[in-house]
Scaffold this motif. Structure first.
Motif, mmCIF file in Angstrom:
data_model
loop_
_atom_site.group_PDB
_atom_site.id
_atom_site.type_symbol
_atom_site.label_atom_id
_atom_site.label_comp_id
_atom_site.label_asym_id
_atom_site.label_seq_id
_atom_site.Cartn_x
_atom_site.Cartn_y
_atom_site.Cartn_z
ATOM 1 N N PRO A 82 0.808 -1.230 0.000
ATOM 2 C CA PRO A 82 0.000 0.000 0.000
ATOM 3 C C PRO A 82 0.841 1.280 0.000
ATOM 4 C CG PRO A 82 -1.020 -1.608 1.440
ATOM 5 C CD PRO A 82 0.300 -2.215 0.984
ATOM 6 N N HIS A 83 1.897 1.308 0.788
ATOM 7 C CA HIS A 83 2.766 2.496 0.757
ATOM 8 C C HIS A 83 3.406 2.665 -0.625
ATOM 9 C CE1 HIS A 83 2.369 2.953 5.118
ATOM 10 N NE2 HIS A 83 3.019 4.085 5.007
ATOM 11 N N LEU A 84 3.871 1.573 -1.199
ATOM 12 C CA LEU A 84 4.556 1.694 -2.494
ATOM 13 C C LEU A 84 3.617 2.220 -3.574
ATOM 14 C CD1 LEU A 84 7.461 1.047 -3.591
ATOM 15 C CD2 LEU A 84 6.381 -0.879 -4.749
ATOM 16 N N ILE A 85 2.387 1.723 -3.602
ATOM 17 C CA ILE A 85 1.486 2.190 -4.660
ATOM 18 C C ILE A 85 1.009 3.617 -4.386
ATOM 19 C CG2 ILE A 85 0.852 -0.146 -5.393
ATOM 20 C CD1 ILE A 85 -1.719 0.052 -4.016
ATOM 21 N N ALA A 86 0.959 4.003 -3.120
ATOM 22 C CA ALA A 86 0.621 5.404 -2.815
ATOM 23 C C ALA A 86 1.756 6.325 -3.284
ATOM 24 C CB ALA A 86 0.380 5.575 -1.317
ATOM 25 N N TYR A 87 2.981 5.973 -2.926
ATOM 26 C CA TYR A 87 4.128 6.759 -3.416
ATOM 27 C C TYR A 87 4.097 6.817 -4.943
ATOM 28 C CZ TYR A 87 6.835 6.938 1.034
ATOM 29 O OH TYR A 87 7.292 7.197 2.307
ATOM 30 N N ASN A 88 3.770 5.682 -5.550
ATOM 31 C CA ASN A 88 3.834 5.604 -7.012
ATOM 32 C C ASN A 88 2.779 6.477 -7.694
ATOM 33 O OD1 ASN A 88 5.123 4.187 -9.341
ATOM 34 N ND2 ASN A 88 3.022 3.525 -9.693
ATOM 35 N N ILE A 89 1.535 6.439 -7.223
ATOM 36 C CA ILE A 89 0.497 7.237 -7.893
ATOM 37 C C ILE A 89 0.766 8.730 -7.704
ATOM 38 C CG2 ILE A 89 -1.162 7.093 -5.952
ATOM 39 C CD1 ILE A 89 -2.192 7.235 -9.635
ATOM 40 N N VAL A 90 1.309 9.095 -6.555
ATOM 41 C CA VAL A 90 1.636 10.508 -6.353
ATOM 42 C C VAL A 90 2.754 10.922 -7.311
ATOM 43 C CG1 VAL A 90 2.404 12.249 -4.688
ATOM 44 C CG2 VAL A 90 0.817 10.464 -3.963
ATOM 45 N N GLY A 91 3.716 10.033 -7.509
ATOM 46 C CA GLY A 91 4.788 10.305 -8.479
ATOM 47 C C GLY A 91 4.271 10.384 -9.903
ATOM 48 N N ILE A 125 -0.035 8.714 3.115
ATOM 49 C CA ILE A 125 1.040 7.760 3.397
ATOM 50 C C ILE A 125 2.248 7.993 2.489
ATOM 51 C CG2 ILE A 125 -0.369 6.077 4.619
ATOM 52 C CD1 ILE A 125 -0.539 4.364 2.296
ATOM 53 N N ALA A 126 2.033 8.682 1.377
ATOM 54 C CA ALA A 126 3.173 9.043 0.529
ATOM 55 C C ALA A 126 3.955 10.218 1.121
ATOM 56 C CB ALA A 126 2.702 9.376 -0.889
ATOM 57 N N ALA A 127 3.545 10.700 2.298
ATOM 58 C CA ALA A 127 4.293 11.748 2.996
ATOM 59 C C ALA A 127 5.063 11.162 4.178
ATOM 60 C CB ALA A 127 3.329 12.839 3.479
ATOM 61 N N PHE A 183 -4.103 9.304 -0.856
ATOM 62 C CA PHE A 183 -2.841 8.600 -1.095
ATOM 63 C C PHE A 183 -1.641 9.434 -0.683
ATOM 64 C CE2 PHE A 183 -5.971 6.673 -3.664
ATOM 65 C CZ PHE A 183 -5.606 5.355 -3.849
ATOM 66 N N THR A 184 -1.814 10.774 -0.723
ATOM 67 C CA THR A 184 -0.678 11.623 -0.382
ATOM 68 C C THR A 184 -0.332 11.530 1.096
ATOM 69 O OG1 THR A 184 -2.043 13.602 0.036
ATOM 70 C CG2 THR A 184 -1.285 13.234 -2.234
#
Lengths: 308, 308
Positions: free
Chosen positions: B195-204, B231-233, B228-229
């Motif tokens: 979940p963290h990886l895909i959150a980082y990824n969609i934000v990227g 956990i991407a933080a 998503f932002t």
């Protein structure tokens, strides 16, 4: 109700779910219409809307509902716009504003336009607001406050009607921005549709794994997973229709997402920590911008309560 | 402080970020140790911990910090466990409980074990709790309340020490469950790491698109993206280390995620709405279970405030 705030003599909302019932509640609270008409094909919904007392007239007869209305707003799933427009088209009052709140704009325009008579003013709109709950009980008047509403009118739209309808949304609390339906559909594919799809997907993946039990997924969901379950709990019919009606833009953004994910996957496989670190630092800044613009709470964990 | 609540005479926490500082705060509030020692290699962190006054002794000298401690807990990024264990190993008190709070357990066990002397009791642990904020200011005593803490001790662990350390986490508010490091790493790959990886990824992905501006992504983020932002933080160093140290399980779950996503992508391309609808209905039930187990708020939109 002070007459000064009235923008429409008769406002008709078709489809009384989260969005439609929020429009009714906010319009009544702010006195934006003299008469509020609510229409829904579902007997159950009509009954509930009567109980909630959020409209002056409630009916299952869509054609009767739009008679004499100065403004008609369709709040139905993206797959239903054509059939509703076909039913109401001939009954629309000349000079009326007709709008919708669909999450996809290109398909809505294509579905509705053939059924709209000359002399009505079609202003497709999309309030970028919502919760994961659905139905007439889920709506509330503050839903649109400080959120954007995107209009995608044709170039020859009557400027006076555009101003009038903009004022309506501003009085609901929103900021209004205009763009083409095509650009809207691409922007929303990024900021809404693909995020929903990957949330639905990860919840499905977790649910399907044979090596991790459902009970483990649920107990340890506070590690991040539970965040995704919120939007993966959104209305299934609405979201099925979004994907079927915004196919091109969704597939385009999904292609980019998968390409970027493959890059991260490869970095993990080969132990390239610098590539991960670079991305993870950059994404923090995006959240800060969203908070700075007032589109997100600055509280940790969305302000969830802890320790209970 | 009532002596009745004391579990350790001297408790040492190494690495005073979100987790370490929350342990210190909760242990002091509940009187779980007579003396609290805080250690961190960063001069800035040590200074801030002194200002916050959340420990009785604060130092940058890790070896001195663990001298005489009955319990030592490492709260450092997953890549740093080996080097910290190497520094403190020879200084650990015989009979002490040594633990950690790392998000990956297999790698932590492999990194630390070579440096731990005979006679100490190693109980690897992972509190499944946190926020997207980091640093000593981000911690709070209620962080672990009603969350699970997973222990992954070796089979020959001293049962009395295991009971003691379980009592410590229960007094911090957590429920404790034991499993093998390997199973932990697979479970957390699903409920946290991917979940963290895909959150980082969609934000990227959103940040990189040339056809949609950054300003548009930010303004219209309330459509789902902003979730998503969060956990991407999260802390970039911690998360880089998680992926590098849980490579096998993350790649395995990621493979499943991508396979499932390709299935949805194909369903969208071919207009197979029933496949989408089936998944979107099933995922609603998963959220309901998480709410029913008290691991998530039942309020819509995480209880975010609207209309402000």
């Amino acid at each position: 109700m002070s007459d000064a705030s009235i923008l429409f003599d008769r406002l008709c909302v078709i489809g009384i779910g989260l969005i439609g019932s929020s429009i009714l509640r906010a319009a009544r609270e702010r006195g934006l219409a003299r008469t509020l008409v609510a229409a829904d094909l579902s007997e159950k919904v009509v009954k509930r809307v009567e109980e909630l007392d959020i409209a002056d007239m409630v009916t299952r007869d869509l054609a009767a509902a739009v008679e004499g209305a100065d403004c008609v707003i369709l709040c139905v799933p993206s797959g239903a716009f054509g059939s509703v427009a076909e039913v109401i088209g001939a009954h629309l009052k000349a000079g009326a504003v007709i709008s919708d709140t669909g999450s996809v704009k290109g398909a809505v325009v294509a579905q509705m336009t053939p059924f709209l008579p000359q002399g009505v003013h079609f202003i497709p709109a999309h309030p970028v607001a919502g919760t994961e709950h659905s139905g007439p009980d889920a709506g509330f008047a503050a839903l649109f406050g400080n959120r954007w509403c995107i209009f995608t009118p044709a170039e020859d739209i009557d400027p006076a009607k555009l101003t009038l309808y903009r004022e309506f949304w501003e009085k609901l609390g929103s900021k209004v921005e205009c763009m083409t339906p095509e650009h809207h559909d691409l922007v929303l594919a990024v900021t809404s549709h693909v995020p929903h799809l990957i949330a639905y997907n990860i919840v499905g993946t977790a649910d399907d794994l044979e090596t991790v039990t459902e009970s483990e997924v649920i107990k340890f969901s506070a590690g991040g997973f539970r965040d995704f379950t919120r939007i993966a709990a959104s209305d299934p019919t609405m979201w099925r229709d979004v994907f079927l009606n915004n196919r091109k833009a969704v597939l385009e953004v999904l292609g980019r997402f998968s390409e970027d994910l493959a890059y991260l996957q490869r970095a993990i496989r080969w132990g390239e920590g610098d590539k991960l670190f670079e991305l993870f630092t950059r994404t923090r800044a995006v959240r800060r911008s969203i908070i700075d613009l007032g589109q997100e709470t600055a509280e940790p964990d969305f302000g969830r309560k802890h320790g209970e």
